[in-house]
Design a protein around this motif. Structure first.
Motif, PDB file in Angstrom:
ATOM      1  N   GLU A 303       0.846  -1.195   0.000  1.00 33.56           N
ATOM      2  CA  GLU A 303       0.000   0.000   0.000  1.00 33.56           C
ATOM      3  C   GLU A 303       0.879   1.242   0.000  1.00 33.56           C
ATOM      4  N   ASN A 304       0.253   2.369  -0.389  1.00 27.92           N
ATOM      5  CA  ASN A 304       0.942   3.670  -0.399  1.00 27.92           C
ATOM      6  C   ASN A 304       2.212   3.595  -1.249  1.00 27.92           C
ATOM      7  N   VAL A 305       2.037   3.117  -2.473  1.00 25.17           N
ATOM      8  CA  VAL A 305       3.156   2.991  -3.405  1.00 25.17           C
ATOM      9  C   VAL A 305       2.829   3.734  -4.693  1.00 25.17           C
ATOM     10  N   ALA A 306       3.853   3.954  -5.493  1.00 21.40           N
ATOM     11  CA  ALA A 306       3.710   4.555  -6.822  1.00 21.40           C
ATOM     12  C   ALA A 306       4.640   3.820  -7.772  1.00 21.40           C
ATOM     13  N   PHE A 307       4.411   4.004  -9.064  1.00 18.16           N
ATOM     14  CA  PHE A 307       5.274   3.421 -10.088  1.00 18.16           C
ATOM     15  C   PHE A 307       6.114   4.515 -10.733  1.00 18.16           C
ATOM     16  N   ASP A 308       7.378   4.219 -10.977  1.00 18.00           N
ATOM     17  CA  ASP A 308       8.310   5.147 -11.622  1.00 18.00           C
ATOM     18  C   ASP A 308       8.547   4.693 -13.048  1.00 18.00           C
ATOM     19  N   MET A 309       8.175   5.533 -14.024  1.00 14.86           N
ATOM     20  CA  MET A 309       8.432   5.259 -15.423  1.00 14.86           C
ATOM     21  C   MET A 309       9.200   6.426 -16.030  1.00 14.86           C
ATOM     22  N   HIS A 310      10.034   6.153 -17.023  1.00 12.84           N
ATOM     23  CA  HIS A 310      10.826   7.182 -17.694  1.00 12.84           C
ATOM     24  C   HIS A 310      10.412   7.240 -19.151  1.00 12.84           C
ATOM     25  N   PHE A 311       9.950   8.399 -19.604  1.00  7.37           N
ATOM     26  CA  PHE A 311       9.421   8.567 -20.953  1.00  7.37           C
ATOM     27  C   PHE A 311      10.273   9.581 -21.706  1.00  7.37           C
ATOM     28  N   TYR A 312      10.847   9.142 -22.840  1.00  2.48           N
ATOM     29  CA  TYR A 312      11.748   9.986 -23.619  1.00  2.48           C
ATOM     30  C   TYR A 312      11.346  10.026 -25.099  1.00  2.48           C
ATOM     31  N   PRO A 313      10.188  10.582 -25.441  1.00  2.00           N
ATOM     32  CA  PRO A 313       9.848  10.706 -26.863  1.00  2.00           C
ATOM     33  C   PRO A 313      10.927  11.468 -27.622  1.00  2.00           C
ATOM     34  N   GLY A 314      11.293  10.947 -28.797  1.00  2.00           N
ATOM     35  CA  GLY A 314      12.304  11.579 -29.637  1.00  2.00           C
ATOM     36  C   GLY A 314      13.720  11.162 -29.340  1.00  2.00           C
ATOM     37  N   LEU A 315      13.934  10.357 -28.293  1.00  2.00           N
ATOM     38  CA  LEU A 315      15.281   9.976 -27.877  1.00  2.00           C
ATOM     39  C   LEU A 315      15.370   8.470 -27.670  1.00  2.00           C
ATOM     40  N   PHE A 316      16.592   7.956 -27.720  1.00  2.00           N
ATOM     41  CA  PHE A 316      16.867   6.543 -27.439  1.00  2.00           C
ATOM     42  C   PHE A 316      16.033   5.613 -28.307  1.00  2.00           C
ATOM     43  N   GLY A 317      15.913   5.971 -29.598  1.00  2.00           N
ATOM     44  CA  GLY A 317      15.179   5.117 -30.517  1.00  2.00           C
ATOM     45  C   GLY A 317      13.682   5.351 -30.538  1.00  2.00           C
ATOM     46  N   ARG A 348      -4.564   3.139 -14.166  1.00  2.00           N
ATOM     47  CA  ARG A 348      -5.934   3.059 -13.676  1.00  2.00           C
ATOM     48  C   ARG A 348      -6.278   1.643 -13.240  1.00  2.00           C
ATOM     49  N   ASN A 349      -5.847   0.671 -14.009  1.00  2.00           N
ATOM     50  CA  ASN A 349      -6.202  -0.716 -13.717  1.00  2.00           C
ATOM     51  C   ASN A 349      -5.553  -1.234 -12.437  1.00  2.00           C
ATOM     52  N   VAL A 350      -4.463  -0.594 -12.016  1.00  2.00           N
ATOM     53  CA  VAL A 350      -3.821  -1.039 -10.768  1.00  2.00           C
ATOM     54  C   VAL A 350      -3.987  -0.011  -9.650  1.00  2.00           C
ATOM     55  N   TYR A 351      -4.790   1.018  -9.882  1.00  2.00           N
ATOM     56  CA  TYR A 351      -5.160   2.008  -8.865  1.00  2.00           C
ATOM     57  C   TYR A 351      -3.928   2.599  -8.182  1.00  2.00           C
ATOM     58  N   THR A 352      -2.942   3.005  -8.963  1.00  2.00           N
ATOM     59  CA  THR A 352      -1.651   3.391  -8.382  1.00  2.00           C
ATOM     60  C   THR A 352      -1.142   4.659  -9.051  1.00  2.00           C
ATOM     61  N   PRO A 353      -0.585   5.608  -8.270  1.00  2.00           N
ATOM     62  CA  PRO A 353       0.002   6.810  -8.865  1.00  2.00           C
ATOM     63  C   PRO A 353       1.224   6.481  -9.713  1.00  2.00           C
ATOM     64  N   VAL A 354       1.556   7.419 -10.593  1.00  2.00           N
ATOM     65  CA  VAL A 354       2.727   7.294 -11.464  1.00  2.00           C
ATOM     66  C   VAL A 354       3.644   8.489 -11.245  1.00  2.00           C
ATOM     67  N   LEU A 355       4.928   8.216 -11.173  1.00  2.00           N
ATOM     68  CA  LEU A 355       5.965   9.246 -11.250  1.00  2.00           C
ATOM     69  C   LEU A 355       6.692   9.080 -12.566  1.00  2.00           C
ATOM     70  N   VAL A 356       6.628  10.077 -13.432  1.00  2.00           N
ATOM     71  CA  VAL A 356       7.487  10.094 -14.613  1.00  2.00           C
ATOM     72  C   VAL A 356       8.826  10.621 -14.111  1.00  2.00           C
ATOM     73  N   GLY A 357       9.650   9.714 -13.613  1.00  2.00           N
ATOM     74  CA  GLY A 357      10.865  10.108 -12.912  1.00  2.00           C
ATOM     75  C   GLY A 357      11.892  10.771 -13.799  1.00  2.00           C
ATOM     76  N   GLU A 358      11.854  10.454 -15.097  1.00  2.00           N
ATOM     77  CA  GLU A 358      12.746  11.115 -16.042  1.00  2.00           C
ATOM     78  C   GLU A 358      11.990  11.360 -17.337  1.00  2.00           C
ATOM     79  N   MET A 359      12.206  12.531 -17.908  1.00  2.00           N
ATOM     80  CA  MET A 359      11.705  12.891 -19.232  1.00  2.00           C
ATOM     81  C   MET A 359      12.588  14.017 -19.745  1.00  2.00           C
TER      82      MET A 359
END
Length: 852
Positions: A303-317, A348-359
């Motif tokens: 509980e009380n967790v978030a997911f960290d994803m890194h999104f780089y449109p235009g970079l790294f392929g 939404r399906n996992v009811y969890t916040p997201v951190l875009v930790g890098e962009m």
């Protein structure tokens, strides 16, 4: 929300009919509900307080549904930035050129090892401390606050806290930097995310873990135990500290599979929860399965967790830098189901916040980068996501913001004001503003306060013979109109000093009767000549005002005597030019950790504290302006029914008009079916006649409608002639006829450069239309790369599998090897498809050779 209630509500969602969705959405704080279809995305329900970004109460955070929420029950729109290269060093952030700190020093571990070998452990620690004290100052914290950021992600290595020589023992200064950062953030009502960027043993092979090619965490119970211990020390230290937004367990743990990552994340979660029940724990989603590999964290007891994803449109392929890739990402693509929509569905399906930790939404985008950055933050916050850009500060050899450096802040530069050379445009003749290589533009040479003496330097040279004319040189204050160059009209050598860099005898004629230069006759002029190779500089001191911009004007001409090996360059540099030393516009001090003295190394790292810095003003302005971004808000529809009618003299391209707000159409052309497109014309009509043709060449076209803020999605691609490859021949991977949407093109590090195709996962494919004139046997070379190896793809012709190819471990994602197979092909036209049977490999090209 407690475990039992959340689980009950999750089951209700699965059982209730659609009409109950709205009420449950409000109760669960979801951005939408119903089927898996991710469009439309509904922001947080109005039943919960949603203050304007930046106006929320500053108090401890918790994960509530998909929200980052404060004690007052408000949604907190977190937008911020990373402090890269501060505690965890990434050497490219000093200077993106090769070997910025010396040969064979690719990462922080090697840097520290070389310092230790040369000077001892104590001196190494002192130099690293000097860097950390210099790289981040109060001025940087103020800049983050001025940008409107309310969260800072702090990458750190495990040995910032743990004594490497005495495992599971705190360093004497373990908390000094994190404590200081928390205090600086708190004073500005900013949160911090503590991000373990480099764990003991390292969690991947990338240099940003601190040690490239190590990746020993996953196979070592000792290293994993030390990581558990480390997080428990952090939890003990910062339990109850409201400034800490969350604990980022592991940055980009690409060195393992999703099951192992989930298992270890759960172990770390339980260890932290023994001590700290309140802070958000941030789970890394950086494997092939993303956040879906965890499922709902609730099902794992988290509980009380978030997911960290890194999104780089235009970079790294991920596509190419430009408007289109960000438009498709932010607006969910042409069909409205891709981009952020797909990830919103997963969250939404996992009811969890997201951190875009890098962009990184501004690199290479010039002024447009400001609007795209603001649009990115606004969209992420609308989806309840937190986001932190990479990164606050980078420096570079030449300095200057340019078209958008990776750093929001960068060292001042722009020292090369204008340049022409015969390699770019032999026999040039132009104003500085129209120089064919580097045109003159407005620059702020000194961003500090007061005045500064700098040196305007004119460098001329060649390898075989020089003949260049200069005329009417001025450097004008953009605000006052004052020209600060003396004797830029020449006639004499007054005020000009000369040095030689290398070369043979040469001559400076300051009273040359040049006649017209770039359409203006303003003799006398300066003519520089030499019979053979030489490189010289004339210069004069000029006084610039801090914070003021200046523009260089004047004209120059290649008089034609030097052949194709001559240059003319104008610089504004901070140090007086010296005999036999090149003037190259370098704005960053040089250092060689392998050979320089300890004093020179000290000077290098200490210089960052007082360095003259620039901010990316386009980004700063967009982030702080009252109105939201206008980009991506008025996208025209897609032009359709594109048709190419080819003749010997022209390709006539026509299409059906797009709907919406349309100012005109951009016509794109390439000689490859899926890459290399560039705009050749903008038209207001729905047709264009292309007469700039090469014989026996198939051209590919698409068009896109545009208006003052946006460009519509590309039409289908139409060709002027045959689209198949006649075998035997070589096929570049990126020139596919069709491909799975998950496949991406990126720059190739192979011999010859170009692009490769990657992001292959099971079931993804690329397809090429081929023509075999005569049936027979072929030797087929596949140019392949993979860091994991032992991955396979099938080779199919019109759906029939001809062979299965195994890609070996080549030692790197851009380290290529050639795998040769023998295939028998029937005559005729066919579709050649490569279908991935495993994950993670790259293709650069395919070559068919007759086996005879």
């Amino acid at each position: 929300m407690n475990f039992k209630l959340k689980n009950t509500l999750k089951n209700i969602v699965n059982l209730q009919p659609v009409p109950t969705c709205v009420a449950l959405s409000a109760l669960l704080l979801l951005p939408g509900c119903g089927s898996d279809k991710p469009n439309p995305i509904v922001p947080v329900p109005p039943a919960f307080e949603e203050p304007k970004a930046g106006t929320e109460s500053y108090s401890a955070l918790k994960a509530q549904g998909t929200l980052w929420q404060n004690v007052e029950g408000q949604k907190v729109s977190l937008r911020g930035i990373n402090l890269g290269n501060w505690l965890s060093m990434e050497l490219w952030m000093f200077d993106s050129s090769e070997d910025p700190l010396g040969a064979d020093i690719p990462d922080q571990c090697t840097l520290e090892a070389v310092l230790t070998d040369r000077f001892g452990a104590d001196e190494k620690d002192r130099i690293i401390k000097l860097h950390r004290d210099s790289w981040l100052t109060d001025a940087d914290w103020d800049a983050m606050a001025e940008a409107g950021f309310n969260v800072v992600r702090i990458p750190f290595p495990y040995d910032l806290i743990e004594d490497e020589q005495n495992p599971k023992t705190l360093r004497a200064d373990a908390w000094s930097y994190l404590d200081a950062a928390i205090a600086k953030a708190k004073a500005r009502e900013m949160y911090v995310v503590l991000d373990l960027h480099g764990a003991a043993g390292r969690q991947g092979t990338e240099q940003h873990t601190g040690c490239a090619d190590q990746n020993e965490l996953w196979d070592s119970a000792v290293y994993r135990d030390r990581t558990v211990w480390l997080w428990q020390q952090i939890a003990q230290k910062y339990n109850g500290e409201a400034t800490v937004a969350g604990y980022g367990l592991l940055n980009e743990p690409w060195g393992t599979d999703s099951e192992t990552l989930t298992e270890f994340s759960l172990e770390l979660y339980k260890a932290i929860r023994e001590i700290d029940q309140d802070h958000i724990i941030i789970l890394a989603g950086h494997n092939a399965d993303g956040i879906s590999s965890y499922g709902d964290p609730l099902d794992l007891g988290m509980e009380n967790v978030a997911f960290d994803m890194h999104f780089y449109p235009g970079l790294f392929g991920w596509g190419n830098i430009g408007y289109g890739v960000h438009r498709d990402w932010i607006t969910c693509g042409e069909d409205g189901t891709g981009g952020v929509c797909d990830w919103a569905r997963l969250a939404r399906n996992v009811y969890t916040p997201v951190l875009v930790g890098e962009m990184q939404p501004w690199t290479g985008l010039g002024d447009m980068g400001g609007e795209i950055t603001r649009a990115s933050f606004d969209k992420y916050n609308e989806l309840n996501w937190a986001a932190t850009a990479w990164s606050l500060k980078t420096t570079s050899k030449s300095g200057g913001v340019g078209n958008g450096q990776w750093g929001l802040i960068t060292n001042n530069g722009n020292q090369l004001l204008a340049k022409a050379q015969t390699w770019s445009c032999n026999n040039w003749e132009s104003s500085f503003a129209n120089a064919c290589d580097i045109p003159a533009r407005s620059t702020t040479p000194f961003a500090g306060e007061g005045d500064k003496t700098m040196y305007l330097a004119i460098k001329t040279g060649s390898f075989n013979g020089t003949d260049v004319t200069y005329d009417s040189i001025q450097l004008t204050n953009d605000a006052t109109g004052e020209n600060i160059v003396v004797n830029g009209e020449f006639g004499t050598d007054a005020n000009w000093n000369k040095i030689q860099i290398w070369g043979d005898p040469h001559d400076y004629d300051y009273n040359y009767a040049a006649g017209e230069v770039a359409g203006v006759d303003s003799s006398p002029s300066l003519r520089v000549t030499a019979a053979a190779g030489h490189n010289t500089v004339i210069y004069q001191p000029v006084v610039v005002e801090g914070g003021q911009s200046y523009t260089l004007s004047g004209r120059f001409k290649d008089n034609g005597a030097g052949g194709n090996d001559m240059w003319a360059e104008i610089y504004l540099v901070p140090e007086e030019p010296q005999w036999w030393n090149d003037v190259d516009g370098r704005a960053l001090p040089r250092v060689d950790i392998n050979n320089d003295s300890i004093e020179a190394i000290e000077d290098f790292f200490a210089a960052f504290a007082s360095m003259d810095y620039l901010r990316n003003e386009a980004v700063m302005t967009a982030l702080t302006q009252e109105q939201p971004a206008q980009i991506f808000t008025n996208i025209p529809s897609k032009a359709s029914d594109i048709l190419v009618v080819a003749s010997d003299t022209a390709n006539d391209v026509s299409w059906t008009a797009a709907t919406g707000d349309v100012d005109g159409y951009r016509v794109y052309r390439s000689t490859a079916p899926r890459s290399g497109f560039a705009v050749i014309e903008e038209v207001t009509d729905t047709r264009y006649s292309d007469t700039d043709l090469q014989p026996e060449t198939t051209y590919y076209y698409y068009v896109a409608a545009f208006n003052s803020t946006d460009e519509g999605y590309a039409s289908e691609i139409a060709a002027s002639g045959p689209t198949f490859y006649t075998l035997p021949s070589k096929i570049e991977a990126e020139n596919y006829t069709a491909a799975h949407p998950g496949v991406k093109t990126e720059g190739a590090g192979d011999i010859g450069g170009g692009s490769n195709v990657g992001s292959f996962e099971t079931g993804r494919w690329v397809e090429y239309e081929v023509k075999v004139n005569e049936a027979g046997d072929f030797d087929v070379d596949f140019r392949l790369a993979s860091l994991v190896g032992n991955v396979r793809f099938s080779v199919e012709l019109d759906g029939v599998v001809l062979d299965t190819v195994t890609v070996p471990n080549t030692g790197g994602w851009q380290t290529y090897t050639t795998v040769t197979r023998s295939l028998s092909l029937p005559a005729g036209n066919a579709k050649l498809r490569l279908t991935s049977l495993d994950n993670q490999w790259n293709l650069n090209w395919i070559e068919f050779r007759s086996a005879d």
